[in-house]
Write an enzyme that holds these catalytic residues in place. Structure first.
Site, PDB file in Angstrom:
ATOM      1  N   ALA A 105       0.774  -1.244   0.000  1.00  0.00           N
ATOM      2  CA  ALA A 105       0.000   0.000   0.000  1.00  0.00           C
ATOM      3  C   ALA A 105       0.806   1.295   0.000  1.00  0.00           C
ATOM      4  CB  ALA A 105      -0.961   0.000   1.182  1.00  0.00           C
ATOM      5  N   ALA A 106       2.069   1.277   0.485  1.00  0.00           N
ATOM      6  CA  ALA A 106       2.803   2.549   0.613  1.00  0.00           C
ATOM      7  C   ALA A 106       3.214   3.072  -0.761  1.00  0.00           C
ATOM      8  CB  ALA A 106       4.041   2.338   1.481  1.00  0.00           C
ATOM      9  N   PRO A 107       3.206   4.406  -0.939  1.00  0.00           N
ATOM     10  CA  PRO A 107       2.950   5.447   0.063  1.00  0.00           C
ATOM     11  C   PRO A 107       1.469   5.767   0.302  1.00  0.00           C
ATOM     12  CG  PRO A 107       3.631   6.446  -2.006  1.00  0.00           C
ATOM     13  CD  PRO A 107       3.699   4.965  -2.224  1.00  0.00           C
ATOM     14  N   GLY A 108       0.557   5.146  -0.454  1.00  0.00           N
ATOM     15  CA  GLY A 108      -0.844   5.337  -0.102  1.00  0.00           C
ATOM     16  C   GLY A 108      -1.707   5.935  -1.204  1.00  0.00           C
ATOM     17  N   LYS A 110      -3.159   4.507  -3.849  1.00  0.00           N
ATOM     18  CA  LYS A 110      -4.380   3.731  -4.102  1.00  0.00           C
ATOM     19  C   LYS A 110      -5.188   3.556  -2.813  1.00  0.00           C
ATOM     20  CE  LYS A 110      -2.592   1.725  -8.279  1.00  0.00           C
ATOM     21  NZ  LYS A 110      -1.194   2.206  -8.134  1.00  0.00           N
ATOM     22  N   GLU A 128       1.865  -2.520   4.462  1.00  0.00           N
ATOM     23  CA  GLU A 128       3.135  -2.273   3.779  1.00  0.00           C
ATOM     24  C   GLU A 128       4.213  -3.015   4.542  1.00  0.00           C
ATOM     25  OE1 GLU A 128       4.454  -0.890   0.979  1.00  0.00           O
ATOM     26  OE2 GLU A 128       6.369  -1.508   1.845  1.00  0.00           O
ATOM     27  N   ASP A 172      -1.117  -4.235  -5.650  1.00  0.00           N
ATOM     28  CA  ASP A 172      -0.405  -3.283  -6.514  1.00  0.00           C
ATOM     29  C   ASP A 172       1.065  -3.689  -6.382  1.00  0.00           C
ATOM     30  OD1 ASP A 172      -0.002  -1.102  -8.163  1.00  0.00           O
ATOM     31  OD2 ASP A 172       0.173   0.311  -6.503  1.00  0.00           O
ATOM     32  N   CYS A 225       3.185  -1.231 -12.590  1.00  0.00           N
ATOM     33  CA  CYS A 225       3.507  -0.071 -13.430  1.00  0.00           C
ATOM     34  C   CYS A 225       4.623  -0.475 -14.389  1.00  0.00           C
ATOM     35  CB  CYS A 225       3.861   1.141 -12.578  1.00  0.00           C
ATOM     36  SG  CYS A 225       5.243   0.881 -11.481  1.00  0.00           S
TER      37      CYS A 225
HETATM   38  N1  SAM Z   1       0.033   0.959  -3.886  1.00  0.00           N
HETATM   39  C1  SAM Z   1       1.023   2.000  -3.679  1.00  0.00           C
HETATM   40  C2  SAM Z   1       0.425   3.347  -4.061  1.00  0.00           C
HETATM   41  O1  SAM Z   1      -0.515   3.373  -4.864  1.00  0.00           O
HETATM   42  O2  SAM Z   1       0.878   4.364  -3.506  1.00  0.00           O
HETATM   43  C3  SAM Z   1       2.309   1.709  -4.426  1.00  0.00           C
HETATM   44  C4  SAM Z   1       2.873   0.350  -4.113  1.00  0.00           C
HETATM   45  S1  SAM Z   1       4.420   0.001  -4.838  1.00  0.00           S
HETATM   46  C5  SAM Z   1       3.988  -0.286  -6.490  1.00  0.00           C
HETATM   47  C6  SAM Z   1       4.762  -1.592  -4.250  1.00  0.00           C
HETATM   48  C7  SAM Z   1       4.988  -1.707  -2.760  1.00  0.00           C
HETATM   49  O3  SAM Z   1       5.274  -3.082  -2.474  1.00  0.00           O
HETATM   50  C8  SAM Z   1       6.153  -0.907  -2.209  1.00  0.00           C
HETATM   51  O4  SAM Z   1       5.707  -0.069  -1.181  1.00  0.00           O
HETATM   52  C9  SAM Z   1       7.127  -1.949  -1.683  1.00  0.00           C
HETATM   53  O5  SAM Z   1       7.758  -1.563  -0.481  1.00  0.00           O
HETATM   54  C10 SAM Z   1       6.246  -3.163  -1.442  1.00  0.00           C
HETATM   55  N2  SAM Z   1       6.979  -4.435  -1.576  1.00  0.00           N
HETATM   56  C11 SAM Z   1       8.201  -4.653  -2.103  1.00  0.00           C
HETATM   57  N3  SAM Z   1       8.521  -5.970  -2.011  1.00  0.00           N
HETATM   58  C12 SAM Z   1       7.482  -6.583  -1.431  1.00  0.00           C
HETATM   59  C13 SAM Z   1       7.217  -7.925  -1.049  1.00  0.00           C
HETATM   60  N4  SAM Z   1       8.095  -8.891  -1.284  1.00  0.00           N
HETATM   61  N5  SAM Z   1       6.043  -8.180  -0.471  1.00  0.00           N
HETATM   62  C14 SAM Z   1       5.149  -7.212  -0.235  1.00  0.00           C
HETATM   63  N6  SAM Z   1       5.335  -5.932  -0.580  1.00  0.00           N
HETATM   64  C15 SAM Z   1       6.494  -5.615  -1.156  1.00  0.00           C
END
Ligand code: SAM
Length: 458
Positions: A105-108, A110, A128, A172, A225
């Site tokens: 979810a980070a940084p938030g 969606k 996250e 995501d 993305c």
């Molecule tokens: N949904 C967020 C938004 O809309 O602001 C963006 C999310 S970003 C595409 C993917 C996220 O997955 C990152 O915050 C990252 O830290 C986390 N991530 C990375 N590796 C991961 C893992 N193995 N399992 C779960 N989350 C992971």
């Protein structure tokens, strides 16, 4: 922009004749877009709308967002336009009150969007797994001001035991970020075929981990993305065949320029005004045992301190007040059983609204309360700050409020709450969280961005 040769070869194969248009679009500046918070901004800005989102707008130029107090007040979120396609899916497939998980979810971006879109009786779990990023997620969620949310800092496998708990899950996924090349040069440097393969393995592993927590017939939204089919269409096909799901379709207007594919929807910068994105929606089809949450019918009784904070929340009868560490929090009572259950299962950083910190007998109002859309302002002293004083406050510098009464005062900019101070008369103690403060020095020649303030001020 120097693109890796292997990326060029692979993407040229994928795009065929339109590859040169795609490369040309990557040389253009990325459009700037924002999504307004309908719980804080009640009018329609006179701006070009993002076609697939009722709250998304393009800005004609990129302002220095850090110097806009309205951003810190949670009046809007700076979000790349393609991602706002989420709205089309939620409107179509998740109209009812649900328990939903946003796994990565980070940084938030969606998460805040979901909070605006979901039925208000829903509970959203925003997770996250990187701890430092989970705190940023919590900050952005507190600024957005909703109470029907829980922030956790867990690994995907921690959700496996929550068998059939969620009605909907958004993944995501962390990906190779090809769609971000125009905005983020670092994404180009990190890109390699080996990294794409690593991402594919990670995506499948986290999807497998989270799958049991989605109910039968539940909705999975999967997005990345990036452009390559391995992390997108092949991932969706894998979910359908290996995990058990059917693909759902989304109504799209041809004028949007969205590209439907065999397993989802693609956004290309030469066809849509936004960055690269892939999004798909599926319905789980395999059957599993449902987890039953034991409902504790015990009557909730509140402590004196918990009762003292009630007047600060509108319709407080609809909330549960509870201690959480040294803080008092409030969350919607209709989700109380689920929240109590999750508190035992997950590494929870935030539930609902942070109201007060208990310091001995004293109660110190929290930023989350100031920013909450459920704050009962009639029971607060408020002070209006001008732009410069608002920025000093957000930098955690001392400000003065000589005409305000002593004690706790809610400070606002253009009628949007920013946080609290304790007014001592000749000076104020700032109660703004130091980890949220603006670190940027305000340039001496900086002026209020009249464009943004006019745009968002009723
Ligand atoms: N949904 C967020 C938004 O809309 O602001 C963006 C999310 S970003 C595409 C993917 C996220 O997955 C990152 O915050 C990252 O830290 C986390 N991530 C990375 N590796 C991961 C893992 N193995 N399992 C779960 N989350 C992971």
């Amino acid at each position: 922009m120097k693109l890796p040769q292997a990326f060029i070869n692979r993407t040229a194969l994928l795009l065929g004749d339109s590859f040169s248009l795609f490369v040309d679009a990557l040389q253009l500046p990325a459009p700037t877009s924002i999504r307004i918070n309908p719980a804080k901004i009640f009018h329609t800005p006179q701006l070009e709308q993002v076609p697939w989102s009722s709250r998304g707008y393009y800005l004609p130029e990129r302002p220095l967002f850090t110097l806009d107090p309205l951003l810190h007040a949670g009046a809007y979120y700076v979000q790349e336009a393609s991602s706002m396609f989420l709205e089309q899916i939620v409107k179509l497939y998740i109209p009812q009150a649900v328990k939903m998980l946003d796994l990565c979810a980070a940084p938030g971006g969606k998460t805040t969007h979901l909070l605006s879109l979901l039925h208000p009786d829903s509970l959203l779990v925003a997770n996250e797994y990187v701890r430092s990023r989970a705190y940023i997620l919590s900050e952005n969620i507190q600024k957005w001001g909703h109470s029907n949310v829980l922030v956790s800092n867990n690994q995907p496998e921690d959700f496996t035991p929550l068998s059939s708990f969620f009605d909907a899950v958004l993944v995501d996924a962390p990906c190779s970020g090809e769609g971000m090349f125009r905005k983020d040069a670092g994404a180009i440097e990190e890109w390699s075929v080996a990294n794409v393969e690593k991402c594919v393995a990670r995506q499948r592993s986290l999807l497998k981990d989270v799958w049991p927590s989605l109910k039968n017939e539940g909705i999975l939204i999967y997005s990345t993305c990036t452009y390559n089919r391995d992390e997108n269409e092949h991932a969706v096909k894998w979910i359908m065949e290996e995990l058990g799901a059917e693909l759902l379709s989304v109504k799209i207007d041809e004028a949007w320029g969205v590209t439907p594919t065999d397993f989802g929807y693609r956004f290309y910068p030469h066809k849509t005004k936004g960055e690269g994105l892939f999004m798909a929606v599926l319905r789980k089809t395999n059957t599993e045992q449902c987890l039953r949450i034991k409902t504790d019918k015990k009557k909730i009784s509140f402590t004196k301190q918990q009762l003292d904070v009630e007047p600060f929340i509108v319709q407080s009868q609809n909330y549960v007040f509870q201690n959480f560490g040294n803080k008092i929090i409030a969350f919607p009572s209709y989700q109380a059983d689920s929240i109590q259950f999750l508190l035992k299962q997950l590494q929870v950083l935030q539930v609902g609204i942070f109201l007060m910190e208990c310091k001995g007998k004293d109660l110190i109002p929290q930023a989350g309360l100031a920013l909450s859309v459920s704050l009962n302002r009639t029971n607060c002293e408020t002070a209006a700050l001008d732009w410069h004083t608002a920025l000093l406050y957000l930098r955690n510098e001392n400000i003065q409020l000589p005409s305000s009464p002593k004690g706790f005062v809610l400070v606002c900019y253009k009628n949007k709450a920013l946080g609290w101070v304790k007014n001592l008369g000749n000076r104020c103690n700032s109660l703004y969280p130091s980890e949220w403060r603006i670190r940027m020095t305000i340039p001496p020649d900086a002026i209020e961005n009249s464009f943004l303030s006019k745009l968002l001020h009723e």
